[in-house]
Structure formats: C-alpha cells, structure tokens
Design an enzyme around this catalytic site. Sequence first.
Site, PDB file in Angstrom:
ATOM      1  CB  SER A 133      14.162  21.163   6.620  1.00  0.00           C
ATOM      2  OG  SER A 133      13.469  21.638   5.497  1.00  0.00           O
ATOM      3  CE1 TYR A 185      15.803  17.047   3.813  1.00  0.00           C
ATOM      4  CE2 TYR A 185      14.089  18.673   3.346  1.00  0.00           C
ATOM      5  CZ  TYR A 185      15.332  18.362   3.854  1.00  0.00           C
ATOM      6  OH  TYR A 185      16.109  19.333   4.428  1.00  0.00           O
ATOM      7  CE  LYS A 222      16.954  17.380   7.326  1.00  0.00           C
ATOM      8  NZ  LYS A 222      18.341  17.322   7.852  1.00  0.00           N
TER       9      LYS A 222
END
Length: 339
Positions: free
Chosen positions: A117, A141, A145
Amino acid sequence: MKVLVTGGAGYIGSTVASACVDAGITPVILDNLSTGSAEFVQDRIFYQGDVGSAGLLARIFAEHPDIEATIHCAALASVEDSVRDPLAYYRENVAKTTALLEGLLAHGCHRLIFSSSAAIYRADGQPAITESAAIGATSPYGRTKVMAEQMFADVSASSPLRVISLRYFNPIGADPRMRSGRPGGRSTHALGLLIQADQHGIPFKIMGNRYATRDGTGVRDYVHVWDLALGHVAALRRFDALLPPHGGHRYEAINLGSGSGATVRELITAFESVVGHRVRVQQVGPRAGDVPGAYASTDKAGELLGWKPTLSLPDGIRSALEWAASEAAKQHLLVPAQT
C-alpha cells in the site's frame, strides 16, 4: 499456470483472480470470507479458511502441487478501523502473513506477489511518490504493511523466496464485466462517500480547503481496480525475468497508481460529468492527521512490468456506479413484497 490467491473473495483479490482467468492463469483461492463474498468465487477453485492455517495450506498444495506462485491479497485494510483496533490488524496482517510465509517455504512455493500500500510512505510534501520515497506510515494499517514488506525483504535475502511488493494507491471502480466490485455498507473512501451522498440527497463533505494544492483540497491518486489487476498479471508474466531464480536480486517494490493526482474538487467535477447533474457539497474543516496527499510515479512499473494504467477517473466512477446499481437491484429482489 496456476497461482494461489489469498483474499481472492475480496474486492481487489477477486478482480485479480478474474484478470488471471482472462489471461489463461488458473487461480486457486483461499479466503475466510470475513470480508469477502462467496459470490465472487463461484465456479472457481475455492478453499474457505485462514491463511495462517498450516493444515489447510498443506491440503491446498497436496491437491494442487502445480501452483507456481502466490498473490497475497488477504488483509484487513481500513486505516480508520486500524486505529480503533490495532491488535486485530497486527494479528491478521503480520502474524498470519508470517504463518503463510512459513507454509509457502515449506511447500516450495518461492514466488510471491504481495499486495502492499501507498500508506507506507511518509507524507513529506512531494507530489509524485517514487519507490525510493521515505517510509513513514502514520496508521497501524500502514505499519503492518511496512512490517510485512521488511519481513519479505529479510527472508528473501536468506532463502529461496523471491518477492514483488505492489504498492497500491487508491483503487476505485469494478471489474468491467461486473464479476465483482467494492462491497456496499459503510464507506470510508472518497468515491464511496460521494456516491452515497448523491444517492441519499445529502451534502458531500469536503474536508479541508487550505492545502497547498491546485484548488486547496486534498490530492489523491485514484487507480482503476482493473488496471491494478492487470498489473498483477504483468508481474506474474515477468516474475522470473525480473527476479531470476538463481540471481542475487530477490526483492522488488513497485508502485501501481494512475500516475496523476486528482483533488477532491476534481473528483466531484468528474463525478458530476458522469452522472449528469450537480451534487450538493459542504465545506468543513480538515480531519486530524489529514495531509495534502500525493500521487504515484509509475515509471518503474512501466520499465519493469511493461504496465501502465489505461482506464480514466471517469471510467472508474462509471463502473463503480454500475456496480452499486447492480448491487442495489439484487437487494431489491431479496426484499419480500409487502402485501
């Protein structure tokens, strides 16, 4: 060619699986259906379960020993939710990815394409983000990643593993053949909120108008989900040329985006051009933590994968609206008639 697609019943994973089918690649889908849809895996090889299940992975590879690569799309993916429940994100996106990786190595599957991402990048005011930009995720989040990418880089340096991390920007739209699209319900992304506001006749909130951008509103890079899916097919096709089995280079990160940014007001204008009417808007203050935004430099994807986006912002809006309309029609048919 046969490929394992984790999260293949989700929005992006199902579209990737469809692109694989269209390219003559057979997807074997693994999804626990916690956020994915059983509708998206009809007539496909499907295993329902957890990516961290060693027993299930052993069964999949025993029944499909010809799997040549894995596309790992399974993840929780809401920035907002990750702030509320970070432990769930570290469990699902890091701990279970570690277990998946152990299984792939145990079964000799050494080609991995990872759904990463743009949330990993640090907001430093640079409008066009290259893969060498500073890493500095600002949400749990994004940090999951970062941790997964670092793990893949470290493991690939000491094992047969080879990894291509595809860093997504802001996916919009649906499969052009309407096989799958973004699920309904609570939206946190701009286009979904805009569609919902227009459908319910309420103002769409523009959050912040004093950013150092063309019109003062935030910039985002909206990339059509079908272009993203074709990027995965390109990565599969060029995997061994990019990362030779016996070469020294075993890890690569590549941006997948539109290559240009759209401000919030430009998104609204594009939406209005598609729907044919003006939408109500309300200017409000920026949310805490919001940044001016940026867009992807896609030069590396073009050079290494021969990939470039072909679908426009209006194309994405149009297919998103078509998908939303089809989903609404299905729900209408499911509601019993009143007598």
